[in-house]
Write an enzyme that holds these catalytic residues in place. Structure first.
Site, PDB file in Angstrom:
ATOM      1  CG  ASP A 127      -1.978  -1.059   1.189  1.00  0.00           C
ATOM      2  OD1 ASP A 127      -2.020  -1.833   0.210  1.00  0.00           O
ATOM      3  OD2 ASP A 127      -2.759  -1.133   2.151  1.00  0.00           O
ATOM      4  CG  ASP A 213      -3.223   4.509  -0.464  1.00  0.00           C
ATOM      5  OD1 ASP A 213      -2.857   5.629  -0.053  1.00  0.00           O
ATOM      6  OD2 ASP A 213      -4.039   3.787   0.135  1.00  0.00           O
ATOM      7  CG  HIS A 264      -5.385  -0.319  -2.448  1.00  0.00           C
ATOM      8  ND1 HIS A 264      -5.172  -0.788  -1.173  1.00  0.00           N
ATOM      9  CD2 HIS A 264      -5.102   1.024  -2.407  1.00  0.00           C
ATOM     10  CE1 HIS A 264      -4.796   0.213  -0.381  1.00  0.00           C
ATOM     11  NE2 HIS A 264      -4.750   1.330  -1.117  1.00  0.00           N
ATOM     12  CG  ASP A 266      -3.516  -5.119  -5.083  1.00  0.00           C
ATOM     13  OD1 ASP A 266      -4.539  -4.580  -4.633  1.00  0.00           O
ATOM     14  OD2 ASP A 266      -2.456  -5.225  -4.428  1.00  0.00           O
ATOM     15  NE  ARG A 283     -14.586  -4.369  -7.137  1.00  0.00           N
ATOM     16  CZ  ARG A 283     -13.767  -4.615  -6.123  1.00  0.00           C
ATOM     17  NH1 ARG A 283     -12.438  -4.571  -6.334  1.00  0.00           N
ATOM     18  NH2 ARG A 283     -14.236  -4.906  -4.936  1.00  0.00           N
ATOM     19  CB  SER A 319     -10.798  -6.149   1.616  1.00  0.00           C
ATOM     20  OG  SER A 319      -9.716  -5.382   2.094  1.00  0.00           O
ATOM     21  CB  CYS A 372      -2.387  -6.499   0.069  1.00  0.00           C
ATOM     22  SG  CYS A 372      -3.785  -6.145  -1.011  1.00  0.00           S
TER      23      CYS A 372
END
Length: 395
Positions: A127, A213, A264, A266, A283, A319, A372
């Site tokens: 991050d 980030d 983020h 990933d 998405r 998350s 992450c």
């Protein structure tokens, strides 16, 4: 290469690389053969506090206040055991593993612009830190509790920088994180307003300061994608373009307009090897941004539905179920997945990957999974152009 598990301050991995004439820091993409990596740590972790850039909620616990203070010893122990399993796997694959230094995450922060009761954790180095070729960049970060999250990695960065004159070390300008940097009404928007503002890429962070980030970035050799999100704004992307494009990179803003809370890249758009990207069926990439992939023969493969639903994710996890996509590539033919994600493992195997697995469910509540929780320092390879149709001009 010598297999080493080292903590910050030992200098072992740096010495090994320097002695063989290998570049100490070298990572141009997300998939070349991994040689050295930092794996995060849950030691000292605290619950992330409520603040203008973050509104944590207990999953399925409507009306119950989110916990404050330190994570329980049991929760930390469970996460540390799984992070240790990842360390063991990487070590068995010949990868040098480093760990962050201890940090007092219980310490409150007070600056001229904000105060916050505690900090967060060092589970997700991805991050805050990113390697771009031989350069290490410390991101600005977007939340107050994570303002000083670079500190557990500073000792390592100093070692790499001192060991090799070819290593660059860049610290992005710190934002104020004052109230005016945030759109605090974002959290109260009704669905209709959220949908309208989402397509304008207006989230909880305003455009007044440089904010990003590192985990909103994805490296493709000469090309770098940067997701505009709740944690990265247009000013942050503009800073990255001005910093990286004079070095010969092309920086591409990307958007995933069906994601109401983007944060983020990933768990949304995951390159696995040249020409192949794992995508999130919930998405999709904005249609006008797919051309660079179509025109350069990249194949976009939808990830299967995760084993867990959003409702089944750990209670304190902020998350989504799509942490299933948060895989770590060890090479263009080998990838590490969470052990229970059988549908994804089967898909990757069918695509010719050797799939390695580790348990990682107890790490989820700390904000990430395998990608992450790692920060790659050294991979094989050089900067390649995987999008030749773009020519020399940045987008």
């Amino acid at each position: 290469m010598k297999t080493t598990v080292a903590t910050t301050g030992t200098g072992t991995a740096v010495t090994d690389a320097a002695a063989t004439g290998t570049a100490v820091v070298n990572s141009w993409n997300e998939w070349d053969a991994l040689r050295e990596v930092v794996v995060g740590s849950a030691v000292g972790a605290h619950f992330e506090p409520t603040e203008p850039g973050n509104r944590p909620q207990i999953r399925g616990g409507a009306g119950n206040p989110f916990p404050t203070g330190a994570k329980s010893a049991e929760a930390v122990s469970r996460a540390e055991a799984e992070l240790g399993s990842l360390v063991d796997l990487l070590t068995s694959e010949g990868v040098t593993v480093r760990r962050p230094a201890p940090h007092d995450f219980g310490r409150s922060l007070r600056t001229p612009h904000f105060d916050v009761e505690n900090q967060y954790c060092a589970v997700c180095p991805r991050d805050v830190m990113i390697t771009v070729g031989n350069e290490i960049i410390e991101a600005t970060m977007s939340r107050r509790a994570r303002y000083f999250e670079y500190e557990p990695y500073r000792g390592l960065v100093r070692e790499y920088w001192e060991a090799d004159p070819g290593v660059s070390w860049t610290v992005a300008p710190k934002p104020s994180m004052a109230d005016a940097m945030y759109r605090q009404e974002f959290w109260e928007w009704p669905t209709e307003q959220r949908h309208a503002r989402m397509h304008a890429s207006e989230f909880c962070v305003t455009q007044d300061e440089i904010v990003f980030d590192a985990a909103d970035m994805s490296r493709f050799g000469k090309d770098i994608l940067v997701q505009e999100s709740m944690t990265t704004n247009r000013a942050g992307i503009h800073w990255l373009k001005r910093h990286l494009e004079p070095q010969g990179f092309r920086v591409h803003p990307v958007h995933f307009p069906l994601d109401y809370f983007p944060s983020h890249i990933d768990c949304t758009f995951v390159p696995l090897r040249p020409g192949l990207i794992l995508t999130n069926p919930d998405r999709p990439l904005r249609e006008d941004e797919t051309a660079m992939f179509r025109e350069n023969d990249w194949k976009l493969i939808e990830a299967p539905q995760p084993v867990l639903t959003n409702e089944q994710m750990p209670a304190y996890c902020q998350s989504s179920k799509w942490l299933s996509m948060n895989v770590l590539s060890l090479s263009p033919t080998k990838v590490v997945c969470e052990e229970r994600e059988k549908p994804l493992q089967e898909l990757l195997s069918s695509l010719g990957f050797e799939v390695l697995t580790v348990p990682f469910r107890n790490v989820f509540e700390y904000g990430g999974s395998l990608h992450c929780a790692t920060w790659d320092i050294r991979r094989d390879g050089t900067r390649e152009d995987y999008f030749p149709s773009l020519g020399s001009h940045p987008c």
